[in-house]
Design a protein around this motif. Structure first.
Motif, PDB file in Angstrom:
ATOM      1  N   PRO A   1     -21.167  14.746 -17.579  1.00 16.22           N
ATOM      2  CA  PRO A   1     -20.424  15.058 -18.802  1.00 16.22           C
ATOM      3  C   PRO A   1     -20.970  16.321 -19.467  1.00 16.22           C
ATOM      4  CG  PRO A   1     -21.923  13.232 -19.174  1.00 16.22           C
ATOM      5  CD  PRO A   1     -21.947  13.504 -17.707  1.00 16.22           C
ATOM      6  N   VAL A   2     -20.113  17.052 -20.164  1.00 14.23           N
ATOM      7  CA  VAL A   2     -20.554  18.271 -20.824  1.00 14.23           C
ATOM      8  C   VAL A   2     -21.128  17.981 -22.200  1.00 14.23           C
ATOM      9  CG1 VAL A   2     -18.936  19.720 -19.569  1.00 14.23           C
ATOM     10  CG2 VAL A   2     -18.241  18.729 -21.748  1.00 14.23           C
ATOM     11  N   TYR A   3     -20.810  16.813 -22.776  1.00 14.27           N
ATOM     12  CA  TYR A   3     -21.326  16.489 -24.103  1.00 14.27           C
ATOM     13  C   TYR A   3     -22.783  16.058 -24.011  1.00 14.27           C
ATOM     14  CZ  TYR A   3     -22.307  13.843 -28.324  1.00 14.27           C
ATOM     15  OH  TYR A   3     -22.894  13.356 -29.459  1.00 14.27           O
ATOM     16  N   VAL A   4     -23.619  16.607 -24.877  1.00 19.83           N
ATOM     17  CA  VAL A   4     -25.029  16.241 -24.955  1.00 19.83           C
ATOM     18  C   VAL A   4     -25.332  15.884 -26.400  1.00 19.83           C
ATOM     19  CG1 VAL A   4     -27.401  17.038 -24.691  1.00 19.83           C
ATOM     20  CG2 VAL A   4     -25.665  17.727 -23.035  1.00 19.83           C
ATOM     21  N   PRO A   5     -25.911  14.728 -26.660  1.00 26.48           N
ATOM     22  CA  PRO A   5     -26.167  14.319 -28.045  1.00 26.48           C
ATOM     23  C   PRO A   5     -27.282  15.132 -28.696  1.00 26.48           C
ATOM     24  CG  PRO A   5     -27.131  12.741 -26.522  1.00 26.48           C
ATOM     25  CD  PRO A   5     -26.313  13.696 -25.688  1.00 26.48           C
ATOM     26  N   ASP A   6     -27.231  15.198 -30.028  1.00 24.08           N
ATOM     27  CA  ASP A   6     -28.314  15.819 -30.780  1.00 24.08           C
ATOM     28  C   ASP A   6     -29.511  14.859 -30.820  1.00 24.08           C
ATOM     29  OD1 ASP A   6     -26.574  17.893 -31.236  1.00 24.08           O
ATOM     30  OD2 ASP A   6     -25.971  17.197 -33.218  1.00 24.08           O
ATOM     31  N   TRP A   7     -30.621  15.347 -31.381  1.00 21.11           N
ATOM     32  CA  TRP A   7     -31.825  14.524 -31.414  1.00 21.11           C
ATOM     33  C   TRP A   7     -32.615  14.828 -32.683  1.00 21.11           C
ATOM     34  CZ3 TRP A   7     -33.691  10.476 -28.850  1.00 21.11           C
ATOM     35  CH2 TRP A   7     -35.055  10.170 -28.951  1.00 21.11           C
ATOM     36  N   SER A   8     -33.158  13.781 -33.290  1.00 21.53           N
ATOM     37  CA  SER A   8     -34.052  13.932 -34.439  1.00 21.53           C
ATOM     38  C   SER A   8     -35.456  13.519 -34.039  1.00 21.53           C
ATOM     39  CB  SER A   8     -33.570  13.070 -35.613  1.00 21.53           C
ATOM     40  OG  SER A   8     -34.519  13.106 -36.669  1.00 21.53           O
ATOM     41  N   PHE A   9     -36.443  14.351 -34.372  1.00 22.99           N
ATOM     42  CA  PHE A   9     -37.828  14.051 -34.050  1.00 22.99           C
ATOM     43  C   PHE A   9     -38.501  13.183 -35.108  1.00 22.99           C
ATOM     44  CE2 PHE A   9     -36.784  17.978 -31.857  1.00 22.99           C
ATOM     45  CZ  PHE A   9     -37.287  17.752 -30.583  1.00 22.99           C
ATOM     46  N   GLN A  10     -37.797  12.898 -36.203  1.00 25.45           N
ATOM     47  CA  GLN A  10     -38.371  12.109 -37.288  1.00 25.45           C
ATOM     48  C   GLN A  10     -37.465  10.952 -37.631  1.00 25.45           C
ATOM     49  OE1 GLN A  10     -38.977  15.942 -39.669  1.00 25.45           O
ATOM     50  NE2 GLN A  10     -40.551  14.587 -40.534  1.00 25.45           N
ATOM     51  N   ASP A  11     -38.092   9.900 -38.178  1.00 24.43           N
ATOM     52  CA  ASP A  11     -37.350   8.705 -38.572  1.00 24.43           C
ATOM     53  C   ASP A  11     -37.941   8.186 -39.878  1.00 24.43           C
ATOM     54  OD1 ASP A  11     -35.580   6.613 -38.528  1.00 24.43           O
ATOM     55  OD2 ASP A  11     -35.954   6.102 -36.441  1.00 24.43           O
ATOM     56  N   ALA A  12     -37.486   6.998 -40.290  1.00 28.47           N
ATOM     57  CA  ALA A  12     -37.945   6.426 -41.552  1.00 28.47           C
ATOM     58  C   ALA A  12     -39.397   5.981 -41.501  1.00 28.47           C
ATOM     59  CB  ALA A  12     -37.056   5.242 -41.938  1.00 28.47           C
ATOM     60  N   GLU A  13     -39.942   5.838 -40.286  1.00 23.27           N
ATOM     61  CA  GLU A  13     -41.345   5.469 -40.119  1.00 23.27           C
ATOM     62  C   GLU A  13     -42.068   6.588 -39.371  1.00 23.27           C
ATOM     63  OE1 GLU A  13     -42.442   2.920 -41.624  1.00 23.27           O
ATOM     64  OE2 GLU A  13     -40.473   2.119 -42.173  1.00 23.27           O
ATOM     65  N   PRO A  14     -43.377   6.710 -39.576  1.00 17.20           N
ATOM     66  CA  PRO A  14     -44.139   7.742 -38.838  1.00 17.20           C
ATOM     67  C   PRO A  14     -43.979   7.558 -37.327  1.00 17.20           C
ATOM     68  CG  PRO A  14     -45.473   6.793 -40.597  1.00 17.20           C
ATOM     69  CD  PRO A  14     -44.236   5.946 -40.509  1.00 17.20           C
ATOM     70  N   THR A  15     -43.885   8.668 -36.615  1.00 23.22           N
ATOM     71  CA  THR A  15     -43.671   8.643 -35.164  1.00 23.22           C
ATOM     72  C   THR A  15     -44.843   9.320 -34.469  1.00 23.22           C
ATOM     73  OG1 THR A  15     -41.276   8.763 -35.508  1.00 23.22           O
ATOM     74  CG2 THR A  15     -42.098   9.284 -33.311  1.00 23.22           C
ATOM     75  N   LEU A  16     -45.505   8.578 -33.569  1.00 24.81           N
ATOM     76  CA  LEU A  16     -46.652   9.147 -32.863  1.00 24.81           C
ATOM     77  C   LEU A  16     -46.235  10.256 -31.912  1.00 24.81           C
ATOM     78  CD1 LEU A  16     -48.722   5.934 -31.985  1.00 24.81           C
ATOM     79  CD2 LEU A  16     -49.271   7.677 -33.696  1.00 24.81           C
ATOM     80  N   TYR A  17     -45.121  10.022 -31.200  1.00 27.51           N
ATOM     81  CA  TYR A  17     -44.693  11.016 -30.217  1.00 27.51           C
ATOM     82  C   TYR A  17     -43.174  10.921 -30.043  1.00 27.51           C
ATOM     83  CZ  TYR A  17     -44.396  13.655 -25.836  1.00 27.51           C
ATOM     84  OH  TYR A  17     -44.080  14.575 -24.885  1.00 27.51           O
ATOM     85  N   SER A  18     -42.510  12.058 -30.137  1.00 27.31           N
ATOM     86  CA  SER A  18     -41.057  12.096 -29.962  1.00 27.31           C
ATOM     87  C   SER A  18     -40.719  13.241 -29.016  1.00 27.31           C
ATOM     88  CB  SER A  18     -40.354  12.309 -31.311  1.00 27.31           C
ATOM     89  OG  SER A  18     -38.945  12.352 -31.150  1.00 27.31           O
ATOM     90  N   GLU A  19     -39.970  12.942 -27.980  1.00 30.17           N
ATOM     91  CA  GLU A  19     -39.647  13.952 -26.972  1.00 30.17           C
ATOM     92  C   GLU A  19     -38.153  13.960 -26.688  1.00 30.17           C
ATOM     93  OE1 GLU A  19     -40.234  14.393 -22.203  1.00 30.17           O
ATOM     94  OE2 GLU A  19     -42.089  14.257 -23.398  1.00 30.17           O
ATOM     95  N   TYR A  20     -37.622  15.166 -26.509  1.00 37.29           N
ATOM     96  CA  TYR A  20     -36.222  15.339 -26.127  1.00 37.29           C
ATOM     97  C   TYR A  20     -36.210  16.154 -24.839  1.00 37.29           C
ATOM     98  CZ  TYR A  20     -31.230  16.482 -26.565  1.00 37.29           C
ATOM     99  OH  TYR A  20     -29.878  16.611 -26.347  1.00 37.29           O
ATOM    100  N   SER A  21     -35.670  15.561 -23.771  1.00 41.43           N
ATOM    101  CA  SER A  21     -35.649  16.230 -22.471  1.00 41.43           C
ATOM    102  C   SER A  21     -34.244  16.162 -21.897  1.00 41.43           C
ATOM    103  CB  SER A  21     -36.636  15.548 -21.514  1.00 41.43           C
ATOM    104  OG  SER A  21     -36.631  16.179 -20.252  1.00 41.43           O
ATOM    105  N   ILE A  22     -33.789  17.281 -21.370  1.00 45.40           N
ATOM    106  CA  ILE A  22     -32.446  17.346 -20.803  1.00 45.40           C
ATOM    107  C   ILE A  22     -32.493  18.132 -19.495  1.00 45.40           C
ATOM    108  CG2 ILE A  22     -31.954  19.296 -22.337  1.00 45.40           C
ATOM    109  CD1 ILE A  22     -29.026  18.723 -22.065  1.00 45.40           C
ATOM    110  N   GLU A  23     -31.798  17.625 -18.494  1.00 43.17           N
ATOM    111  CA  GLU A  23     -31.675  18.320 -17.210  1.00 43.17           C
ATOM    112  C   GLU A  23     -30.199  18.537 -16.931  1.00 43.17           C
ATOM    113  OE1 GLU A  23     -32.297  17.183 -12.535  1.00 43.17           O
ATOM    114  OE2 GLU A  23     -33.948  16.694 -13.934  1.00 43.17           O
ATOM    115  N   PHE A  24     -29.837  19.770 -16.583  1.00 43.41           N
ATOM    116  CA  PHE A  24     -28.425  20.062 -16.336  1.00 43.41           C
ATOM    117  C   PHE A  24     -28.298  21.079 -15.206  1.00 43.41           C
ATOM    118  CE2 PHE A  24     -29.987  22.611 -19.857  1.00 43.41           C
ATOM    119  CZ  PHE A  24     -29.606  23.892 -19.521  1.00 43.41           C
ATOM    120  N   PRO A  25     -27.172  21.030 -14.469  1.00 49.47           N
ATOM    121  CA  PRO A  25     -26.966  21.954 -13.346  1.00 49.47           C
ATOM    122  C   PRO A  25     -26.779  23.386 -13.830  1.00 49.47           C
ATOM    123  CG  PRO A  25     -24.999  20.651 -13.736  1.00 49.47           C
ATOM    124  CD  PRO A  25     -26.060  20.065 -14.613  1.00 49.47           C
ATOM    125  N   GLY A  26     -27.063  24.316 -12.942  1.00 52.29           N
ATOM    126  CA  GLY A  26     -27.040  25.719 -13.305  1.00 52.29           C
ATOM    127  C   GLY A  26     -25.677  26.263 -13.679  1.00 52.29           C
TER     128      GLY A  26
END
Length: 333
Positions: free
Chosen positions: A1-26
């Motif tokens: 699919p061409v649609y890729v969701p957005d991402w937030s690195f923060q939430d209502a509670e402290p976050t130790l580690y937040s990662e956003y990773s995407i792989e897509f064809p050339g």
């Protein structure tokens, strides 16, 4: 699919580690925009060789992200979050070449001007005749703006819906005397153009919808439209959705920093200014007689946004309700 969701690195509670990773064809291309506080968001791009061909992996991470919660007087929560926003930009068609999906602001403005959005702003005969009638006796553009603003704000009901794009004809808005924010202010733009004022629709994202990204021409970030006229040194932004608000004041929802003027020939971003403050003054004189009974008089005055609020409350309730809720129960400062 061409649609890729957005991402937030923060939430209502402290976050130790937040990662956003995407792989897509050339053969697919995306535009990425980091927004909010992000000095410690780390990113990397890794070329990949897959069985289907070249690909890429893009990765962003944030360590020890602090909690974020809504607080009084905040605008949209997303304005203060470290976020990644993703937009599909284009793709490679083997038989044609690269197809651009995410173009330029100039291309977007030209496309809008050629669509129903732009064609509807051209004044019809009915709108032209009405505008000439309403501005008869005026002496300059400022007076003509005031006359047309007054007519729209007092005769066209705002249906409480936001919006900026409509293929509804403004003759129909005029006939039915109702429309969403884009239709009400679009009618005002059409009336202004009928008297040779080069008005445009000014697209914005309201305070609770989040700040706009000026880098990419993404229409989904807009949810509201104002009228804009080139009167004065910086132009004037107008919102005719309220019969009690003067032309110099925008509604609170539209008090944002910048908006996009959708001029097909000269699209541009502009600062948005509004006059007026929220001011309420209450006075009281009281005495207690020998029986312990309190006697006195109270008076008050409203100006600016407070006056608009009071007018609306009086329209929707009784004077007794207003006095009880706004004066007698007014907290001491």
């Amino acid at each position: 699919p061409v649609y890729v969701p957005d991402w937030s690195f923060q939430d209502a509670e402290p976050t130790l580690y937040s990662e956003y990773s995407i792989e897509f064809p050339g053969f697919l291309n995306y535009a990425f925009a980091l927004t909010g506080p992000r000095p410690d968001v780390q990113g990397e791009i890794t070329p990949l060789n897959r069985t289907y061909g070249d690909a890429s992996r893009m990765r962003w991470a944030k360590v020890d992200a602090p909690a974020i919660r809504r607080e009084p007087f905040m605008r949209a929560l997303s304005d203060y979050q470290s976020r990644m926003q993703v937009q599909f930009a284009g793709y490679l068609d083997p038989g044609v070449g690269y197809i651009t999906v995410l173009g330029t602001w100039e291309k977007l403005a030209a496309d809008l001007g050629a669509s129903e959005f732009g064609r509807n702003l051209k004044p019809s005969r009915r709108i032209r005749d009405l505008a000439l009638e309403l501005t008869d006796g005026t002496n300059n553009d400022r007076e003509r703006v005031e006359a047309l603003y007054k007519f729209v704000s007092q005769n066209i009901d705002w249906n409480r819906e936001y919006g900026w794009y409509s293929d509804r004809k403004y003759d129909d808005v005029l006939k039915q005397k109702s429309g969403d924010a884009g239709e009400v202010n679009g009618l005002l733009v059409s009336l202004l153009r009928a008297v040779d004022i080069e008005a445009e629709l000014l697209l914005i994202s309201t305070r609770q919808n989040g700040q706009t990204i000026e880098l990419y021409p993404i229409t989904s970030q807009f949810n509201y439209a104002l009228a804009w006229v080139p009167v004065g040194s910086r132009g004037i932004s107008l919102d005719a959705t309220d019969p009690y608000r003067p032309s110099t004041m925008l509604p609170l929802r539209a008090l944002v920093d910048r908006g996009w003027i959708s001029d097909a020939d000269n699209p541009r971003w502009t600062a948005i200014k509004s006059q007026g403050a929220y001011r309420r003054q209450t006075y009281g004189i009281a005495r207690i007689d020998e029986t312990g009974t309190l006697h006195g008089e109270m008076s008050g005055s409203d100006s600016g946004y407070s006056a608009v609020e009071s007018f609306e409350m009086l329209e929707n309730g009784t004077v007794d309700d207003y006095v009880r809720d706004e004066i007698i129960d007014l907290p001491a400062e």
